[in-house]
Design an enzyme around this catalytic site. Structure first.
Site, mmCIF file in Angstrom:
data_model
loop_
_atom_site.group_PDB
_atom_site.id
_atom_site.type_symbol
_atom_site.label_atom_id
_atom_site.label_comp_id
_atom_site.label_asym_id
_atom_site.label_seq_id
_atom_site.Cartn_x
_atom_site.Cartn_y
_atom_site.Cartn_z
ATOM 1 N N GLY A 1 0.840 -1.190 0.000
ATOM 2 C CA GLY A 1 0.000 0.000 0.000
ATOM 3 C C GLY A 1 0.877 1.243 0.000
ATOM 4 N N LEU A 2 0.250 2.384 -0.127
ATOM 5 C CA LEU A 2 0.962 3.658 -0.150
ATOM 6 C C LEU A 2 1.706 3.906 1.156
ATOM 7 C CD1 LEU A 2 -1.853 5.915 -1.662
ATOM 8 C CD2 LEU A 2 0.279 5.279 -2.823
ATOM 9 N N SER A 3 2.723 4.750 1.106
ATOM 10 C CA SER A 3 3.341 5.242 2.330
ATOM 11 C C SER A 3 2.267 5.941 3.159
ATOM 12 C CB SER A 3 4.458 6.232 1.981
ATOM 13 O OG SER A 3 5.027 6.774 3.149
ATOM 14 N N GLY B 1 -0.774 2.537 6.482
ATOM 15 C CA GLY B 1 -0.954 1.787 7.726
ATOM 16 C C GLY B 1 -0.373 0.388 7.707
ATOM 17 N N SER C 1 5.953 -1.804 -2.218
ATOM 18 C CA SER C 1 5.981 -2.711 -3.387
ATOM 19 C C SER C 1 4.977 -2.247 -4.443
ATOM 20 C CB SER C 1 5.720 -4.157 -2.970
ATOM 21 O OG SER C 1 4.640 -4.311 -2.074
#
Length: 203
Positions: free
Chosen positions: A36-38, A41, A110
């Site tokens: 997931g995005l920075s 969570g 990733s």
């Protein structure tokens, strides 16, 4: 995937199998791959899940993005090529943990589907379980959290190739588990993963 450079090397099997190690630990080794995005969570839920698994007497180990880049991957940057090599190495490490019966909690942005598919194939080829967990929240929410101040730096042009700003994030199309961290509590997220592991007789 990276080509094999060394020649005349062969995998050496021992006398203790993956099943033997699973039986010793009373669990099944598996890679839980948080993507997931920075700021979405990933690390937060992985830490909470690790605590819950520990309470249940299950052995897990977290492989976290920054931690790995401070050690085995300290020679890699954030170009597309380096990101791919970063994920390849992590996939190999996770596979080794799973082979010894440990639940590998791998938390990495990733961003590229192909890299994640390569890691899945690496596991599939060795008959090792790989579970993709999409830690999903909007870019707006992730950026508003910005726990490390990275989005602010990326917007100011101080960080290049930052996922979600000037580098793409390719969301999973069919993750085994989909967490909406902008809508769920951390307890709900952990319970969702624990429920999946129980239903599939992993713990």
């Amino acid at each position: 995937m990276t080509n094999q450079k060394a020649t005349n090397v062969h995998w050496h099997d021992g006398e203790i199998s993956q099943t033997d190690r699973n039986n010793l630990l009373g669990q099944k080794g598996v890679t839980l791959w948080f993507t997931g995005l920075s700021g979405s969570g990933k690390s937060t839920v992985a830490v909470a899940l690790e605590q819950e698994l520990f309470k249940r007497g299950k052995l897990s180990y977290r492989l976290d993005g920054d931690n790995i880049r401070l050690g085995i991957n300290k020679n890699l940057g954030f170009s597309a090529e380096d990101r791919s090599e970063n994920i390849r190495r992590i996939g190999e490490i996770a596979k080794l943990f799973v082979d010894c019966g440990v639940i590998s909690l791998s938390s990495f942005i990733s961003p590229y589907r192909e890299d994640r598919a390569d890691v899945r194939k690496l596991h599939d080829d060795s008959d090792i379980r790989f579970i993709e967990i999409f830690v999903d929240c909007s870019l707006e929410i992730a950026e508003s959290r910005d726990p490390k101040g990275l989005y602010k730096k990326a917007r100011a042009g101080e960080i290049k190739n930052f996922t979600g700003i000037d580098d793409p994030y390719e969301a999973p199309t069919k993750p085994e588990i989909h967490l909406r961290t902008d809508q769920m509590s951390i307890e709900q997220e952990v319970n969702t993963i624990i429920g999946y592991l129980e239903r599939h007789s992993i713990i």
